[in-house]
Design a protein around this motif. Structure first.
Motif: not given
Ligand SMILES: Cc1cc2nc3c(=O)[nH]c(=O)nc-3n(C[C@H](O)[C@H](O)[C@H](O)COP(=O)(O)OP(=O)(O)OC[C@H]3O[C@@H](n4cnc5c(N)ncnc54)[C@H](O)[C@@H]3O)c2cc1C
Ligand code: HEM
Length: 403
Positions: A81-98, A144-146
């Motif tokens: 998921h690092r390739k999506y530029l996901t950061r640790p704080e995004h997990y709380a946001a996704v969890g709340a919306s889910l 990611w790898w170029d």
């Protein structure tokens, strides 16, 4: 965390999956508009696929709550998921919306206990994903790898073999796949198997077969040229060699399923007793024959069976012929079996092998993409209860499909 509460509330949500996904994304982007840019631009038109991706992941987690392989899968998913530029704080946001989406969609089936169970379950899932991402960061792995295209070989109109040279070494095990993205289709990623065992010059091969109207496969087959730079995600998947020397193995490759199987064969040595079934929709689609001949020369004991439909017959006949050929071979209870190819073929073969004698936990294949769109949805709770369809979304960790 009570698995029963999770499963029963998930069953209700899953029945109204499209609504749940729409609510989830609307909630997420209303509260966190900055996350919109991480997702593909055509998301609203692509809800069907999103529903399947999200629910494929959740179904897998729900089915595997007690599975000892689940933590590893989640750490790999977080790393990737690092390739999506996901950061640790995004997990709380996704969890709340889910959880907000589940609460609305489950209606009267939702309760304080269900909310608590989901919050705990999501918390542990997110923790493992963040741990995987954190470990990769700690080891200096790029998100990611170029990789530059250094050669391109067309086989007919719809198949291309690309050789890529990543700018940084990408370490993989034979049989694994990576997600691929091209610069002119931002945020669009699809998995493709790596078709070689690691090489000293660190190059990697991909075999791409064009899918009619397929977004990325069409771009890769028709537009990619030598010198282009593709983006690759972290390698993943469990179609890796786990058979100890002394135990026989069978490899079954159909279409571009040849890619991971070729990588596995490159890893084998003469101590392995192996047989290969190679399936193509017609003779013209049996590409890469010189490589097969080189492998045969190196592994003289390898028993090779090539299967195509009779001339003029539909490609489905190849599956029938394969199943007949498998039925004519002996020793299945001793064999580990590795299967790669179109999802319907993998599923059919995976369902047939236990009857031949190979235990389901010794049949290995890549994740089967969701097949949810072809599945009729029950119109109401009564129909669901009376005629509950078998789960059609398959686990992303590559266990054999159920009976
Ligand atoms: C673990 C894994 C490994 C894979 N390895 C390879 C590989 O080595 N080589 C390779 O060519 N492909 C491989 N695939 C398939 C690949 O990831 C894409 O799904 C495929 O290229 C289609 O993507 P697309 O963007 O072109 O099509 P999309 O735009 O995603 O889909 C367009 C339409 O085609 C349908 N569709 C999607 N995929 C397929 C399919 N495979 N067959 C028929 N219809 C389809 C969709 O339902 C949709 O209607 C692999 C898939 C997985 C899960
Ligand atoms: C428990 C948490 C999560 C789970 C189980 C999960 C699972 C998944 C899965 C299985 C996919 C499908 C493709 C793939 O395997 O990469 C996916 C795609 C994606 N995820 Fe997650 N994810 C989680 C959290 C997050 C978070 C916090 C973000 C950041 C906002 C995020 C952003 C994305 C994006 C951008 C995609 C691509 C969507 C697309 O291609 O259309 N995910 N996720």
């Amino acid at each position: 965390m009570d698995p029963e509460i999770l499963r029963s509330s998930f069953a209700v949500v899953e029945r109204r999956a499209e609504f749940a996904v729409k609510y989830f994304y609307s909630h997420l982007f209303r509260h966190h508009p900055e996350l919109r840019a991480l997702f593909p631009a055509d998301l609203p038109q692509d809800m069907e696929r999103q529903r399947d991706r999200l629910f494929a992941a959740l179904t897998f987690v729900m089915d595997g709550l007690e599975d000892p392989d689940l933590p590893r899968y989640l750490r790999d998913l977080g790393r990737d998921h690092r390739k999506y530029l996901t950061r640790p704080e995004h997990y709380a946001a996704v969890g709340a919306s889910l959880i907000a989406a589940f609460a609305v969609v489950a209606g009267s089936a939702w309760s304080t206990e269900a909310e608590k169970a989901w919050a705990e379950a999501y918390g542990s899932i997110a923790q493992l994903m963040m741990q995987g991402a954190g470990e990769a960061r700690h080891h200096g792995e790029p998100p990611w790898w170029d990789a530059e295209v250094v050669s391109r070989t067309r086989h007919g109109d719809d198949l291309v073999v690309l050789t890529l040279r990543p700018r940084q070494r990408l370490t993989h095990s034979p049989g694994q796949y990576v997600s691929v993205s091209v610069p002119h289709l931002p945020c669009v990623w699809r998995p493709y198997s790596l078709a070689n065992a690691p090489r000293a010059d660190r190059t990697l091969d991909l075999h791409i077969s064009r899918v009619e109207d397929g977004l990325l496969s069409t771009a890769l087959v028709r537009r990619t040229r030598v010198g282009d730079v593709l983006r690759l995600g972290a390698p993943g998947g469990r179609l890796t060699l786990r058979t100890p020397p002394g135990r026989p193995l069978t490899l079954i490759a159909a279409g571009t399923g040849w890619a991971p199987v070729k990588a596995l064969l490159e890893q084998l040595d003469t101590a392995h007793e192996a047989r290969l079934f190679l399936v193509a929709r017609d003779i013209a689609h049996l590409y890469d024959r010189p490589a097969l001949e080189r492998l045969r020369a190196r592994l003289p004991e390898l028993a090779v069976t090539v299967i195509t439909p009779a001339p003029g017959r539909p490609k489905a006949q190849a599956t029938e012929r394969l199943l007949t050929a498998l039925g004519n071979r002996a020793g299945w209870s001793r064999h580990d079996v590795y299967v790669a190819g179109p999802p319907d073929l993998v599923e059919e073969v995976g369902a047939a092998l236990p009857a031949l004698g190979t235990p389901a936990d010794r049949v290995f294949h890549d994740p089967l993409p969701p097949t949810g769109e072809s599945r009729p949805r029950p119109v109401g709770a009564a129909e669901w209860l009376l005629d509950r369809p078998p789960p059609a979304w398959h686990n992303p960790a590559g266990r054999a499909p159920g009976p």
